[in-house]
Design a protein around this motif. Structure first.
Motif, PDB file in Angstrom:
ATOM      1  N   UNK A 115       0.927  -1.212  -0.124  1.00  0.00           N
ATOM      2  CA  UNK A 115      -0.124  -0.010  -0.008  1.00  0.00           C
ATOM      3  C   UNK A 115       0.820   1.288   0.091  1.00  0.00           C
ATOM      4  N   UNK A 116       0.397   2.182  -0.727  1.00  0.00           N
ATOM      5  CA  UNK A 116       1.269   3.588  -0.804  1.00  0.00           C
ATOM      6  C   UNK A 116       0.840   4.263   0.580  1.00  0.00           C
ATOM      7  N   UNK A 117       2.112   5.118   0.938  1.00  0.00           N
ATOM      8  CA  UNK A 117       1.668   5.811   2.203  1.00  0.00           C
ATOM      9  C   UNK A 117       1.026   7.143   1.858  1.00  0.00           C
ATOM     10  N   UNK A 118       0.451   7.506   2.928  1.00  0.00           N
ATOM     11  CA  UNK A 118      -0.103   9.004   2.900  1.00  0.00           C
ATOM     12  C   UNK A 118       0.837  10.164   3.669  1.00  0.00           C
ATOM     13  N   UNK A 119       0.445  11.115   2.953  1.00  0.00           N
ATOM     14  CA  UNK A 119       1.404  12.377   3.432  1.00  0.00           C
ATOM     15  C   UNK A 119       1.056  12.853   4.658  1.00  0.00           C
ATOM     16  N   UNK A 120       1.862  13.037   5.402  1.00  0.00           N
ATOM     17  CA  UNK A 120       1.717  13.785   6.832  1.00  0.00           C
ATOM     18  C   UNK A 120       2.450  15.112   6.950  1.00  0.00           C
ATOM     19  N   UNK A 121       2.877  15.728   6.000  1.00  0.00           N
ATOM     20  CA  UNK A 121       3.033  16.767   5.831  1.00  0.00           C
ATOM     21  C   UNK A 121       2.121  17.893   4.707  1.00  0.00           C
ATOM     22  N   UNK A 122       2.310  19.153   4.771  1.00  0.00           N
ATOM     23  CA  UNK A 122       1.449  19.678   3.843  1.00  0.00           C
ATOM     24  C   UNK A 122       2.550  21.012   3.050  1.00  0.00           C
ATOM     25  N   UNK A 123       2.094  21.486   2.195  1.00  0.00           N
ATOM     26  CA  UNK A 123       2.688  22.665   1.174  1.00  0.00           C
ATOM     27  C   UNK A 123       3.006  23.691   2.178  1.00  0.00           C
ATOM     28  N   UNK A 124       4.170  24.102   2.303  1.00  0.00           N
ATOM     29  CA  UNK A 124       4.804  25.122   2.990  1.00  0.00           C
ATOM     30  C   UNK A 124       5.520  24.761   4.459  1.00  0.00           C
ATOM     31  N   UNK A 125       5.259  23.482   4.541  1.00  0.00           N
ATOM     32  CA  UNK A 125       5.807  22.804   5.889  1.00  0.00           C
ATOM     33  C   UNK A 125       7.590  22.878   5.742  1.00  0.00           C
ATOM     34  N   UNK A 126       8.234  23.184   6.901  1.00  0.00           N
ATOM     35  CA  UNK A 126       9.574  22.875   6.799  1.00  0.00           C
ATOM     36  C   UNK A 126       9.854  21.429   7.423  1.00  0.00           C
ATOM     37  N   UNK A 127      10.651  20.861   6.418  1.00  0.00           N
ATOM     38  CA  UNK A 127      11.339  19.220   6.789  1.00  0.00           C
ATOM     39  C   UNK A 127      12.689  19.275   7.223  1.00  0.00           C
ATOM     40  N   UNK A 128      13.112  18.331   7.935  1.00  0.00           N
ATOM     41  CA  UNK A 128      14.527  18.107   8.172  1.00  0.00           C
ATOM     42  C   UNK A 128      14.742  16.709   7.673  1.00  0.00           C
ATOM     43  N   UNK A 129      16.426  16.488   7.503  1.00  0.00           N
ATOM     44  CA  UNK A 129      16.817  15.276   6.961  1.00  0.00           C
ATOM     45  C   UNK A 129      16.114  14.071   7.881  1.00  0.00           C
ATOM     46  N   UNK A 130      15.761  12.869   7.325  1.00  0.00           N
ATOM     47  CA  UNK A 130      15.389  11.836   8.174  1.00  0.00           C
ATOM     48  C   UNK A 130      14.022  11.920   8.747  1.00  0.00           C
ATOM     49  N   UNK A 131      13.270  13.193   8.450  1.00  0.00           N
ATOM     50  CA  UNK A 131      12.060  13.146   8.877  1.00  0.00           C
ATOM     51  C   UNK A 131      10.747  12.381   8.256  1.00  0.00           C
ATOM     52  N   UNK A 132      10.126  11.730   8.892  1.00  0.00           N
ATOM     53  CA  UNK A 132       8.877  10.967   8.313  1.00  0.00           C
ATOM     54  C   UNK A 132       8.036  11.995   7.774  1.00  0.00           C
ATOM     55  N   UNK A 133       7.748  11.906   6.425  1.00  0.00           N
ATOM     56  CA  UNK A 133       6.901  12.680   5.498  1.00  0.00           C
ATOM     57  C   UNK A 133       5.688  11.850   4.998  1.00  0.00           C
ATOM     58  N   UNK A 134       5.864  10.377   5.053  1.00  0.00           N
ATOM     59  CA  UNK A 134       4.718   9.597   4.395  1.00  0.00           C
ATOM     60  C   UNK A 134       4.471   8.373   5.493  1.00  0.00           C
ATOM     61  N   UNK A 135       3.282   8.388   5.795  1.00  0.00           N
ATOM     62  CA  UNK A 135       2.942   7.317   6.842  1.00  0.00           C
ATOM     63  C   UNK A 135       2.439   5.988   6.302  1.00  0.00           C
ATOM     64  N   UNK A 136       2.850   4.911   6.802  1.00  0.00           N
ATOM     65  CA  UNK A 136       2.447   3.749   6.094  1.00  0.00           C
ATOM     66  C   UNK A 136       1.090   3.242   7.011  1.00  0.00           C
ATOM     67  N   UNK A 137       0.073   3.185   6.238  1.00  0.00           N
ATOM     68  CA  UNK A 137      -1.022   2.894   7.407  1.00  0.00           C
ATOM     69  C   UNK A 137      -1.414   1.302   7.221  1.00  0.00           C
ATOM     70  N   UNK A 138      -0.871   0.558   6.166  1.00  0.00           N
ATOM     71  CA  UNK A 138      -1.196  -0.824   6.163  1.00  0.00           C
ATOM     72  C   UNK A 138       0.089  -1.692   6.569  1.00  0.00           C
ATOM     73  N   UNK A 139      -0.007  -3.016   6.752  1.00  0.00           N
ATOM     74  CA  UNK A 139       1.082  -3.975   7.087  1.00  0.00           C
ATOM     75  C   UNK A 139       2.249  -4.053   6.194  1.00  0.00           C
ATOM     76  N   UNK A 140       1.707  -4.372   4.918  1.00  0.00           N
ATOM     77  CA  UNK A 140       2.663  -4.147   3.803  1.00  0.00           C
ATOM     78  C   UNK A 140       2.738  -2.859   3.221  1.00  0.00           C
ATOM     79  N   UNK A 141       3.716  -2.296   3.963  1.00  0.00           N
ATOM     80  CA  UNK A 141       4.016  -0.924   3.419  1.00  0.00           C
ATOM     81  C   UNK A 141       5.106  -0.401   4.346  1.00  0.00           C
TER      82      UNK A 141
END
Length: 442
Positions: free
Chosen positions: A45-71
């Motif tokens: 299953x694809x991930x769901x984005x957990x950031x939005x346009x305009x957000x500041x992110x850092x190296x190693x920060x999670x930006x996509x959450x896996x909601x299914x086991x096989x993900x």
């Protein structure tokens, strides 16, 4: 007395074409100014984005959450600002929801990225959770989430772990260079995998055409009584996990089965190294070694590339194209995916970027099947490619299903060996897709 030959029945011997990069040490690619990170870089299953346009992110920060086991979750490879979240072309051959990040050039590391402690201090559950949260997937190209492989059901007793260092695909040398330059990291990762599945026996399978890697890895494991380096016969597709299991252990995974059905877990050497990094530094999987090669590349190289970097940018760091490109491939020539543009991103499974010139890429016109049976003789799965292909080309998918096309590993050996240059692999892929689609609908 002759020693045992570690191999499997069938297979082919395509030219290696490793000379371009096998002696080229790994270097780090320049940091990209823009990354385009797909939220589907893995089987499942694809991930769901957990950031939005305009957000500041850092190296190693999670930006996509896996909601299914096989993900597997997705992390940012740069620090900067999220500019877009939209559908873009991916090197997998389809569009994927992707997060576009403009780098600030600071490479500021996220606060969650920190050492997980020593392997001895971690339980097997903790190791699997680290692997899951680090977004680690198979790095040989398939992209199967690693934590799923290491979580077999209770009735599947695992007794053997195999690391795949065969790298049988022509042109590719990323794993070869990794074994030469970072062997300790591979062994640390193997130990983590063995602890995660509670196994006391590990193997590292390497094709015989890499004697230097075999020597280095044997030296590293010389004091490890439960880890053995096996030199397997150089033959394609020796790197397929089921072929490797058969070559090293003699066990045969049943039709429709998985390695766990015969008590084995197989991971790529690159995956093992990524696991070692995740435990030691806490850094999730945000970059990988990529072989950039082929007659159309000015300076073939092995580069550590950040996920989300465009093929075009990576190729420019190899001197660009030196002649007209006949075919651009993500991966190797046998199982890789041809691209229609170089404006696609490197993902976790991008083992190579292969640019063939017009001569290398030329495909002969197919002629009628002469029933020579070569495709049957060399098929490592013991299928009958000519019949599956013929039925697929006639869109007779129900009849094709009787020949077990879903067992096909899509290695391309049949197309390689066919004297009539029939589109065997391509038509079998179509049959598989149609059969799977029909099953889902029903």
């Amino acid at each position: 007395m002759l020693g045992k030959k570690f191999t499997f029945k069938g297979g082919v011997h395509p030219p290696h074409f490793k000379r371009y990069t096998e002696q080229v040490a790994i270097a780090r690619a320049k940091d990209p100014e823009i990354v385009k990170i797909p939220l589907q870089q893995h089987i499942g299953a694809p991930c769901e984005p957990i950031v939005k346009i305009g957000d500041k992110v850092k190296v190693g920060q999670k930006i996509g959450e896996a909601k299914a086991f096989v993900s597997a979750p997705i992390h940012s490879s740069v620090s900067g600002t999220v500019k877009k979240i939209a559908q873009f072309d991916s090197s997998t051959g389809s569009k994927a929801l992707s997060i576009v990040i403009e780098s600030d050039g600071l490479n500021e590391v996220h606060e969650d990225v920190k050492s997980k402690g020593s392997l001895d201090s971690l339980s097997k559950e903790e190791i699997i959770n680290i692997i899951k949260e680090s977004g680690i997937t198979g790095m040989g190209g398939a992209g199967f989430p690693t934590h799923v492989k290491l979580s077999p059901p209770p009735e599947k007793k695992i007794d053997t772990v195999i690391l795949n260092g065969a790298e049988c695909e022509p042109f590719l040398t990323a794993d070869h260079r990794l074994m030469l330059e970072k062997p300790e990291k591979i062994v640390d990762g193997l130990k983590a995998i063995m602890k995660a599945v509670d196994v006391n026996k590990g193997y590292i399978g390497i094709e015989e055409n890499k004697p230097d890697a075999i020597k280095v890895m044997k030296e590293i494991v010389s004091k490890e009584s439960n880890i053995e380096v096996i030199a397997v016969v150089t033959k394609y597709p020796q790197g397929d996990e089921k072929r490797l299991i058969n070559a090293i252990t003699g066990r045969e995974v049943p039709s429709g089965g998985l390695p766990m059905d015969v008590g084995v877990v197989v991971n790529n050497v690159g995956t093992a190294a990524a696991i070692a990094d995740a435990i030691k530094t806490g850094m999730p999987l945000i970059e990988r070694i990529v072989t950039i090669t082929g007659e159309a590349i000015s300076e073939p190289k092995n580069l550590i590339v950040k996920v989300g970097t465009s093929f075009k940018e990576v190729i420019e760091q190899c001197g660009g194209y030196k002649e007209k490109v006949g075919k651009l491939i993500s991966g190797g020539p046998m199982m890789g995916i041809a691209q229609f543009t170089d404006d696609v991103p490197v993902i976790k499974g991008t083992s190579g970027i292969l640019a063939l010139n017009k001569k290398q890429a030329k495909i002969a016109e197919p002629s009628p099947c002469i029933r020579c049976g070569k495709c049957v003789d060399i098929c490592p799965i013991k299928l009958q490619p000519l019949f599956i292909s013929q039925l697929s080309l006639k869109r007779m998918y129900d009849e094709a299903e009787e020949y077990s096309p879903l067992d096909c590993i899509e290695c391309g050996s049949c197309s390689f060996i066919c004297p009539s240059k029939r589109p065997l692999l391509q038509s079998i892929r179509v049959a598989k897709r149609e059969i799977i689609s029909k099953r889902k609908k029903s």
